[in-house]
Each structure stands twice: as C-alpha cells, then as structure tokens.
Write a protein that holds these residues in place. Sequence first.
Motif, mmCIF file in Angstrom:
data_model
loop_
_atom_site.group_PDB
_atom_site.id
_atom_site.type_symbol
_atom_site.label_atom_id
_atom_site.label_comp_id
_atom_site.label_asym_id
_atom_site.label_seq_id
_atom_site.Cartn_x
_atom_site.Cartn_y
_atom_site.Cartn_z
ATOM 1 N N ASP A 187 -11.675 9.777 3.370
ATOM 2 C CA ASP A 187 -12.046 8.744 4.128
ATOM 3 C C ASP A 187 -10.655 7.473 4.271
ATOM 4 O OD1 ASP A 187 -14.924 7.137 3.483
ATOM 5 O OD2 ASP A 187 -13.392 5.378 2.565
ATOM 6 N N LEU A 188 -10.649 6.664 4.742
ATOM 7 C CA LEU A 188 -10.339 5.821 5.088
ATOM 8 C C LEU A 188 -9.704 4.526 3.978
ATOM 9 C CD1 LEU A 188 -11.286 3.148 8.308
ATOM 10 C CD2 LEU A 188 -9.094 4.717 7.582
ATOM 11 N N SER A 189 -11.017 4.862 2.838
ATOM 12 C CA SER A 189 -10.232 4.076 1.298
ATOM 13 C C SER A 189 -9.158 5.073 0.526
ATOM 14 C CB SER A 189 -11.516 4.378 0.262
ATOM 15 O OG SER A 189 -12.420 5.146 -0.230
ATOM 16 N N TRP A 190 -9.213 6.474 0.528
ATOM 17 C CA TRP A 190 -8.418 7.193 0.276
ATOM 18 C C TRP A 190 -6.794 7.390 0.584
ATOM 19 C CZ3 TRP A 190 -4.148 11.150 1.711
ATOM 20 C CH2 TRP A 190 -4.026 11.907 0.799
ATOM 21 N N TRP A 191 -6.662 6.919 2.153
ATOM 22 C CA TRP A 191 -5.361 6.236 2.380
ATOM 23 C C TRP A 191 -5.054 4.716 2.031
ATOM 24 C CZ3 TRP A 191 -2.822 10.573 5.514
ATOM 25 C CH2 TRP A 191 -3.765 11.160 5.485
ATOM 26 N N ALA A 192 -5.430 4.190 1.800
ATOM 27 C CA ALA A 192 -5.706 2.574 1.811
ATOM 28 C C ALA A 192 -5.054 2.312 0.281
ATOM 29 C CB ALA A 192 -6.535 1.884 1.646
ATOM 30 N N GLU A 193 -5.397 3.891 -0.820
ATOM 31 C CA GLU A 193 -5.603 3.877 -2.070
ATOM 32 C C GLU A 193 -4.241 4.422 -2.133
ATOM 33 O OE1 GLU A 193 -8.182 4.685 -4.795
ATOM 34 O OE2 GLU A 193 -9.356 3.106 -4.262
ATOM 35 N N GLY A 194 -3.740 5.392 -0.682
ATOM 36 C CA GLY A 194 -2.450 5.890 -1.243
ATOM 37 C C GLY A 194 -1.574 5.276 -1.120
ATOM 38 N N LEU A 195 -1.107 3.985 -0.238
ATOM 39 C CA LEU A 195 -0.491 3.045 -0.006
ATOM 40 C C LEU A 195 0.140 2.703 -2.105
ATOM 41 C CD1 LEU A 195 -1.602 0.759 2.584
ATOM 42 C CD2 LEU A 195 -0.800 3.328 2.924
ATOM 43 N N LYS A 196 -0.012 3.006 -2.650
ATOM 44 C CA LYS A 196 0.408 3.103 -3.584
ATOM 45 C C LYS A 196 1.411 3.212 -4.294
ATOM 46 C CE LYS A 196 -3.740 2.152 -5.784
ATOM 47 N NZ LYS A 196 -4.998 2.005 -7.120
ATOM 48 N N PHE A 197 1.048 4.752 -4.092
ATOM 49 C CA PHE A 197 1.748 6.476 -4.202
ATOM 50 C C PHE A 197 3.483 6.067 -3.066
ATOM 51 C CE2 PHE A 197 3.389 10.591 -2.699
ATOM 52 C CZ PHE A 197 3.789 11.108 -4.310
ATOM 53 N N TYR A 198 3.513 5.886 -2.108
ATOM 54 C CA TYR A 198 4.624 5.439 -1.285
ATOM 55 C C TYR A 198 5.607 4.506 -2.327
ATOM 56 C CZ TYR A 198 2.510 8.382 2.092
ATOM 57 O OH TYR A 198 0.953 9.743 2.953
ATOM 58 N N ASN A 199 4.491 2.740 -2.273
ATOM 59 C CA ASN A 199 5.377 2.649 -2.971
ATOM 60 C C ASN A 199 5.520 2.830 -4.340
ATOM 61 O OD1 ASN A 199 5.915 -0.862 -2.810
ATOM 62 N ND2 ASN A 199 4.973 -0.599 -5.214
#
Length: 303
Positions: free
Chosen positions: A129-141
């Motif tokens: 889901d798009l929300s998974w990708w959106a929350e995953g941005l915290k991991f790249y940070n």
Amino acid sequence: MIDFILWVLQNIALAPYYLFTAITNPGAWLDWSNPEAVMRFIYYGASVELFFVVITTALVITLLGMFWNREILWAAVRILETFANAVGRTAAWAGLVMVLIQVMIVFLQRIFRVAEIQLGPLGTAFAQDLSWWAEGLKFYNALVVCLCVSYTFVQGGHVRVDLVYSAVKFRTKKVIDMVGCLIFMLPAITLTYLYSWFFMWRHLMTPSVTSTSDLDRMVAQSRIFRWNVETIGFSPNGFNAYFLFKILIVLFCVLVFIHAIAFFWRSYLEWVEGEASENKYLDRDKTGDEAEDLEHAIHSGST
C-alpha cells in the motif's frame, strides 16, 4: 578501588585468551541452527569479554604506535577513516532514494489516485500500500542518520558549539579532543550500545533477554528459543519492518565507537607532530567549487 584496578588488569591479561577461544570455537556462537549458539552470540555480543578484547586490541595498537612506530597509528587511522567514508558515501544514496520515493508517492497518490505500488523484479511481485511506502521513508532517513554519522565526523560536518576550543592553541585543541574521546565519546556510546544490543534482540526472538541475564541462564532459555521478528506497523497497511531500526541503532553505536578510537589516535598524532600534520591523510569530499570548499573548511574547523 584496588579491586577494580585488579579486575581491569585481569581482564586485559585474559583478553588474548578470550579472542583465541572465540576464533577456535566458531561453531559455539556462529552456528545459528543451534539455539544455544544464538544465545551465546547474544550474550557475548555485549559482554565484558568482548569489551576487553576490543579495548586491549586498541591499547596494544596505541602502545606500538606511541613507543615503536607512529606509522602504525597512521595506518590504523587511514583504515578506519576509509571505512567510515565508504559506509557513509554508500548510505548517503538512501537520501536520493528517499526523495525519489516521495516524488513517486505524490504523483501516484495525488494525480493518478493509485492506492498500491507493485514491483516485479526478476518476476517476483512485491506489492504494498502507498502508506507502507510513505512510512518507509523514515527508514531511509534512519539509514542516513545512523550509517553516515562517522562519515560526517570525518568530513567535519557535525555542528560545533565552540566556547573555548576555537580560542586555544593547536596542541591544546588536540588535548581537548583526546580527553573528549576518552571521557565523553567512548563511555557514552558504550552505554548506548549495551542498551541497544538487548533492545534489538528483544524484537527479534523470544524468550526476552536482558543485560542482567548470565550465560548459564540464557543457554537454559535456548530450549524455548524461537525467532519472533517484529513485523507490526503503526498503521494497518503501514511500514512493518521496524526491527530494522533497532539493528541500525546497534550499527550506529559500532560506527561511533570505532571512529572515537580513530579520532583519539589522529588527535594524539597531530598533538605529537604539530600543526604540520593537521588533517594528514584526511580524505574529505570536494565539491569542485573552490569558494564552497573553503567555506566548508572554515565551518568544520580544518582551516
């Protein structure tokens, strides 16, 4: 106090034995098909034995460099700084990935009204889901923050608050750096590592382990050992690999600890050799813009 000093000296003397035992018996702690080996790995990963093996190794290299050949210390500094730069320069690409994913999310969600992104590398479908990708941005940070920390230190990119440092002489600065490494940097990051190590494992397996558990108890607990990797997100369709953040905390501590030792060695060598050796062998990035590079050097305190 005397008992503490004797305890420290005893563990330093036993450090070669600890290291030899670990190297000659890898199956006892690396054979993760055996739950007892996993428990030993967890115990020794934050143990007194490992601490004194690392400290004794650093102490031997320091003494050899001080009293035999300073090039040994310079070689160690170059190796550790090269390692920090390599890890940081690689992890920094996560910043670009984070930006690209954010742009992709905005376009797909706001313009095309897509609710899910599906990737199929090598014929294997991966849909979230798009929300998974959106929350995953915290991991790249988190990747950038945790893995670029020592790289940023090498590059002189950390924020400095200079009240005394900038006004003192060159050799006084190096003494401040050495004292800072020994009194603040190494103890603080060691304590952080000890807490984060067991914090990480509590989100990877059961039964729960703590820093107060002894080896015999943990080996006994291996009878009920099972992997229990944390996969619960903050939202129903959100990012569900938060155990990776716990692993990054441990890696952050390892990188800072290693670079604290390297920075101590560099500060000592520059203190001994004088201003002519300042930034010797230091590999810092260049932008290609002379004015920009000069401004960065001024702000980082390297000129």
